[in-house]
Design an enzyme around this catalytic site. Structure first.
Site, PDB file in Angstrom:
ATOM      1  CB  CYS A  68      -0.980  -0.004   1.156  1.00  0.00           C
ATOM      2  SG  CYS A  68      -2.351  -1.136   0.864  1.00  0.00           S
ATOM      3  CB  CYS A 241       7.947   6.530  -9.010  1.00  0.00           C
ATOM      4  SG  CYS A 241       9.126   5.850  -7.852  1.00  0.00           S
TER       5      CYS A 241
END
Ligand SMILES: [Zn+2]
Length: 288
Positions: A68, A241
Site C-alpha cells: 500500500c 515516482c
C-alpha cells in the site's frame, strides 16, 4: 483463548504465518485485503475449504508485490472491507456461519461493483493442510518469502550510483534548464493528485508492457528534447515516482529500450521520488 482469527495484515510473510498458525490450531481465518481501489474478502480453513497456502503454495517474488505504501490505497476501501470482515467474524461467532469458506468476494470501488468467485478447493498436496504436510510448526516466514514482514517501503537498490541523482541535484538540473525529459512513472490516478509541471506521465506498467500508444508519445518527446540539444549526446531522461522504487525499475526498462525501441537515452533515477522532493525541495508539494 480465541476461536476465530481475523487477518488484517499488510504483507505476505504475515499472511503465511497467520494462515499456518490457523491451520495448525484448527481456527477459521477471516481474511481481508485492499489495494488501490480494490478489496478482497474470504474465509480460509473453514468447513473443509482451502487455506491460503492451498491457493498460493509459493510466495510471489518480492519485487512483484505492490504494497500500500508503494501502490496506494483509498482509505475508505479498507474501511469497507473491514466492515465485511467484522460481519463474517460475527456470523461465525454467533453460529450462523459464513458462506465465504470457498468463495472470494471482490470489491471494485471504481465501478462500485461486487463480484464473488468460487475458489479452488482444499488441495491434498498443500504443505500445511494437505494429506502429508511438511509444515508442522511455524517457520521463518521472512526467509520463506524473501521479504520483510512489513508494509513499510522496501528501499530497492537496483542501480549503480551514477544512474541516480538526488532531488537536490535534479532541482539544479531543472533550474538550469538543460534540455532533458522528466518521466513520471506513477499510475495516472496518482499523477492526478500531484505532479511536477514539466513531467511526462507514462506508468511503469505501460513501459514494461510496451504500450504502443505510450511508447509513441515517449519517442516523440525524446525527439523533441533531442532537437533542443546542441550536441549529439544522448538524451537525458530523469525518472521519478512516489518513493523511488518504481523509478529504478523504469530506468532499467529504458536502458533496454535505448537505441533500439527509442532513441539513445541516458536514464537516471531521482532518489526518493516525489516524497523526497516534498520533504527537501518544495514543502508545499502534496504528500500522500
Ligand atoms: Zn492448505
Amino acid at each position: 483463548m480465541y476461536n476465530i482469527v481475523a487477518d488484517c495484515s499488510d504483507n505476505v510473510p504475515t499472511r503465511y504465518l497467520v494462515n499456518d498458525a490457523c491451520v495448525l490450531s484448527g481456527k477459521p481465518l477471516v481474511s481481508a485485503s485492499a489495494l488501490r481501489m480494490e478489496g478482497q474478502l474470504t474465509v480460509y480453513n473453514y468447513r473443509g475449504g482451502p487455506c491460503y497456502r492451498c491457493l498460493y503454495p509459493k510466495p510471489p517474488p518480492p519485487e512483484t508485490v505492490t504494497n500500500c505504501s508503494d501502490g496506494g490505497v483509498l482509505g475508505v476501501v479498507p474501511g469497507i472491507m473491514g466492515c465485511f470482515q467484522a460481519l463474517e467474524v460475527l456470523k461465525i461467532a454467533s453460529g450462523q456461519g459464513s458462506s465465504c469458506g470457498q468463495q472470494l468476494l471482490m470489491f471494485d470501488a471504481q465501478d462500485v461493483k461486487f463480484r464473488s468467485i468460487r475458489l479452488r478447493p482444499k488441495q491434498a498436496s498443500c504443505a500445511v493442510c494437505g494429506e502429508n504436510p511438511t509444515v508442522t510448526h511455524l517457520v521463518d516466514y521472512e526467509k520463506f518469502c524473501g521479504s520483510a514482514a512489513t508494509d513499510k517501503c522496501r528501499r530497492l537498490n537496483l542501480l549503480s550510483k551514477d544512474q541516480r541523482v538526488s532531488v537536490q541535484e535534479y532541482k539544479s538540473i531543472m533550474d538550469h534548464t538543460a534540455a532533458h525529459l522528466l518521466l513520471d512513472v506513477r499510475p495516472l490516478v496518482e499523477v492526478d493528485i500531484c505532479h511536477l509541471p514539466t513531467s511526462l506521465n507514462i506508468p511503469l506498467s505501460s513501459l514494461e508492457n510496451r504500450n504502443s500508444e505510450h511508447i509513441h508519445v515517449l519517442k516523440e518527446r525524446i525527439g523533441q528534447v533531442k532537437e533542443q540539444m546542441s550536441s549529439e549526446s544522448q538524451v537525458p531522461v530523469y525518472v521519478i515516482c512516489k518513493l523511488g522504487n518504481d523509478s529504478q525499475k523504469a530506468v532499467q526498462v529504458l536502458e533496454r529500450m535505448s537505441g533500439s525501441e527509442v532513441d539513445c537515452v541516458t536514464a537516471k533515477d531521482i532518489c526518493g521520488g516525489l516524497m523526497a522532493w516534498a520533504q527537501k525541495i518544495d514543502p508545499s508539494f502534496p504528500q500522500y
